[in-house]
Design a protein around this motif. Structure first.
Motif, PDB file in Angstrom:
ATOM      1  N   ALA A  94       0.851  -1.191   0.000  1.00 42.05           N
ATOM      2  CA  ALA A  94       0.000   0.000   0.000  1.00 42.05           C
ATOM      3  C   ALA A  94       0.885   1.238   0.000  1.00 42.05           C
ATOM      4  CB  ALA A  94      -0.915   0.003   1.222  1.00 42.05           C
ATOM      5  N   MET A  95       0.403   2.300  -0.645  1.00 42.83           N
ATOM      6  CA  MET A  95       1.144   3.560  -0.710  1.00 42.83           C
ATOM      7  C   MET A  95       0.214   4.702  -0.342  1.00 42.83           C
ATOM      8  SD  MET A  95       3.273   2.892  -4.262  1.00 42.83           S
ATOM      9  CE  MET A  95       1.761   2.728  -5.219  1.00 42.83           C
ATOM     10  N   HIS A  96       0.795   5.811   0.084  1.00 41.21           N
ATOM     11  CA  HIS A  96       0.040   6.943   0.608  1.00 41.21           C
ATOM     12  C   HIS A  96      -0.143   7.999  -0.467  1.00 41.21           C
ATOM     13  CE1 HIS A  96      -1.202  10.127   3.356  1.00 41.21           C
ATOM     14  NE2 HIS A  96      -1.255   9.245   4.340  1.00 41.21           N
ATOM     15  N   GLU A  97      -1.297   8.662  -0.460  1.00 41.86           N
ATOM     16  CA  GLU A  97      -1.579   9.680  -1.461  1.00 41.86           C
ATOM     17  C   GLU A  97      -0.591  10.845  -1.424  1.00 41.86           C
ATOM     18  OE1 GLU A  97      -5.218  11.760  -1.093  1.00 41.86           O
ATOM     19  OE2 GLU A  97      -4.870  12.440   0.953  1.00 41.86           O
ATOM     20  N   ASP A  98       0.089  11.048  -0.289  1.00 39.82           N
ATOM     21  CA  ASP A  98       1.069  12.123  -0.214  1.00 39.82           C
ATOM     22  C   ASP A  98       2.193  11.935  -1.229  1.00 39.82           C
ATOM     23  OD1 ASP A  98      -0.399  13.263   1.786  1.00 39.82           O
ATOM     24  OD2 ASP A  98       0.946  12.678   3.420  1.00 39.82           O
ATOM     25  N   ASP A  99       2.401  10.708  -1.684  1.00 39.02           N
ATOM     26  CA  ASP A  99       3.462  10.415  -2.649  1.00 39.02           C
ATOM     27  C   ASP A  99       2.918  10.247  -4.067  1.00 39.02           C
ATOM     28  OD1 ASP A  99       5.666  10.452  -0.888  1.00 39.02           O
ATOM     29  OD2 ASP A  99       5.173   8.455  -0.167  1.00 39.02           O
ATOM     30  N   GLU A 100       1.756  10.819  -4.355  1.00 40.67           N
ATOM     31  CA  GLU A 100       1.144  10.603  -5.658  1.00 40.67           C
ATOM     32  C   GLU A 100       2.058  11.037  -6.805  1.00 40.67           C
ATOM     33  OE1 GLU A 100      -3.083  11.106  -7.991  1.00 40.67           O
ATOM     34  OE2 GLU A 100      -2.697  12.363  -6.252  1.00 40.67           O
ATOM     35  N   ASP A 101       2.759  12.169  -6.660  1.00 41.31           N
ATOM     36  CA  ASP A 101       3.652  12.621  -7.730  1.00 41.31           C
ATOM     37  C   ASP A 101       4.744  11.588  -8.006  1.00 41.31           C
ATOM     38  OD1 ASP A 101       2.184  14.911  -7.979  1.00 41.31           O
ATOM     39  OD2 ASP A 101       3.578  16.189  -6.881  1.00 41.31           O
ATOM     40  N   LYS A 102       5.304  11.018  -6.953  1.00 36.43           N
ATOM     41  CA  LYS A 102       6.349  10.014  -7.121  1.00 36.43           C
ATOM     42  C   LYS A 102       5.777   8.735  -7.740  1.00 36.43           C
ATOM     43  CE  LYS A 102       8.788  11.777  -3.052  1.00 36.43           C
ATOM     44  NZ  LYS A 102       9.223  11.448  -1.664  1.00 36.43           N
ATOM     45  N   ILE A 103       4.548   8.392  -7.363  1.00 35.85           N
ATOM     46  CA  ILE A 103       3.906   7.204  -7.919  1.00 35.85           C
ATOM     47  C   ILE A 103       3.677   7.379  -9.419  1.00 35.85           C
ATOM     48  CG2 ILE A 103       1.804   5.805  -7.867  1.00 35.85           C
ATOM     49  CD1 ILE A 103       1.646   6.574  -4.822  1.00 35.85           C
ATOM     50  N   ILE A 104       3.260   8.571  -9.818  1.00 32.55           N
ATOM     51  CA  ILE A 104       3.105   8.862 -11.245  1.00 32.55           C
ATOM     52  C   ILE A 104       4.446   8.732 -11.953  1.00 32.55           C
ATOM     53  CG2 ILE A 104       2.568  10.677 -12.926  1.00 32.55           C
ATOM     54  CD1 ILE A 104       0.425  11.674 -10.967  1.00 32.55           C
ATOM     55  N   ASP A 105       5.513   9.198 -11.305  1.00 32.93           N
ATOM     56  CA  ASP A 105       6.843   9.106 -11.909  1.00 32.93           C
ATOM     57  C   ASP A 105       7.241   7.655 -12.188  1.00 32.93           C
ATOM     58  OD1 ASP A 105       7.382  11.806 -12.071  1.00 32.93           O
ATOM     59  OD2 ASP A 105       8.433  11.911 -10.160  1.00 32.93           O
ATOM     60  N   ILE A 106       7.014   6.755 -11.231  1.00 29.41           N
ATOM     61  CA  ILE A 106       7.423   5.371 -11.478  1.00 29.41           C
ATOM     62  C   ILE A 106       6.536   4.724 -12.540  1.00 29.41           C
ATOM     63  CG2 ILE A 106       8.382   5.076  -9.161  1.00 29.41           C
ATOM     64  CD1 ILE A 106       5.979   3.340  -8.466  1.00 29.41           C
ATOM     65  N   TYR A 107       5.279   5.154 -12.627  1.00 27.95           N
ATOM     66  CA  TYR A 107       4.401   4.621 -13.672  1.00 27.95           C
ATOM     67  C   TYR A 107       4.862   5.079 -15.052  1.00 27.95           C
ATOM     68  CZ  TYR A 107       0.238   3.836 -16.516  1.00 27.95           C
ATOM     69  OH  TYR A 107      -0.615   3.444 -17.509  1.00 27.95           O
TER      70      TYR A 107
END
Length: 210
Positions: A94-107
């Motif tokens: 699970a990941m936190h919405e606070d890291d959404e920008d980083k999650i988009i980056d890995i995608y």
């Protein structure tokens, strides 16, 4: 990289479109895969591969500075002491919405996963799945990355799943599979709420939430 609100919304829409394409794509369709691999049961359970998926993904998320924690069957197995649970072919983070920008980056930059033999199998605004295929595509395992967001006070939710936010604000540490993992605080209480008071007793497919 920092994204604007409009850019985040656009990316969520693109990931939803990917999800619809995945559902219609034979290469990534779970039901078709199972039909082609009836002799192996479709998805593959392999203890070493399960752990490899977890460690590879954890390393990538650490490199991006993304806050994550084991969830569902992966957390259940760790706390209960039988990780990975026999028959559980997918890992769950699970990941936190606070890291959404980083999650988009890995995608948008999948090379770190691809170098480890993991490819995007499906994506939506709540979930990215990375799949590890064997070279003959006879079977595969995968890891699910869930996005938990603040939708109601004091709770983080993802689709129909939820967890108390306080469990994530001050997480506990557990050593397993050769590294330290951050896990939700007081995990026994969470597992009891999720799997029932007898969560410590192994049961067939009890790790699979419906």
């Amino acid at each position: 990289m920092r994204y604007t609100c409009d850019e985040r919304i656009d990316m969520r829409c693109r990931m939803e479109q990917f999800r619809h394409r995945w559902k219609n794509c034979e290469d990534f369709n779970e039901n078709v895969l199972k039909a082609h691999t009836a002799e192996t049961g479709g998805w593959r359970y392999d203890k070493a591969e399960y752990i490899e998926n977890m460690l590879d993904t954890a390393e990538i998320l650490d490199n991006y500075g993304i806050k994550f924690w084991p969830m569902f069957g992966s957390l259940l197995g760790m706390v209960r002491g039988d990780s990975p649970i026999a028959g559980d072919h997918d890992s769950d983070f699970a990941m936190h919405e606070d890291d959404e920008d980083k999650i988009i980056d890995i995608y948008l930059n999948p090379r770190q996963f691809e170098r480890r033999g993991l490819v995007v199998g499906r994506a939506s605004c709540d979930l990215i799945t990375y799949v590890r295929w064997d070279k003959y595509r006879k079977y595969c395992s995968y890891i699910d990355l869930y996005f938990f967001r603040r939708t109601i006070p004091n709770w983080l939710t993802c689709s129909i799943y939820s967890i108390d936010e306080w469990r994530i604000e001050d997480m506990w540490s557990m050593r397993k599979h050769g590294r330290h993992w951050n896990i939700p605080a007081q995990p026994e209480g969470y597992l009891c709420d999720t799997y029932g008071p007898d969560w410590r007793v192994p049961k067939a497919k009890a790790w699979a939430l419906k």
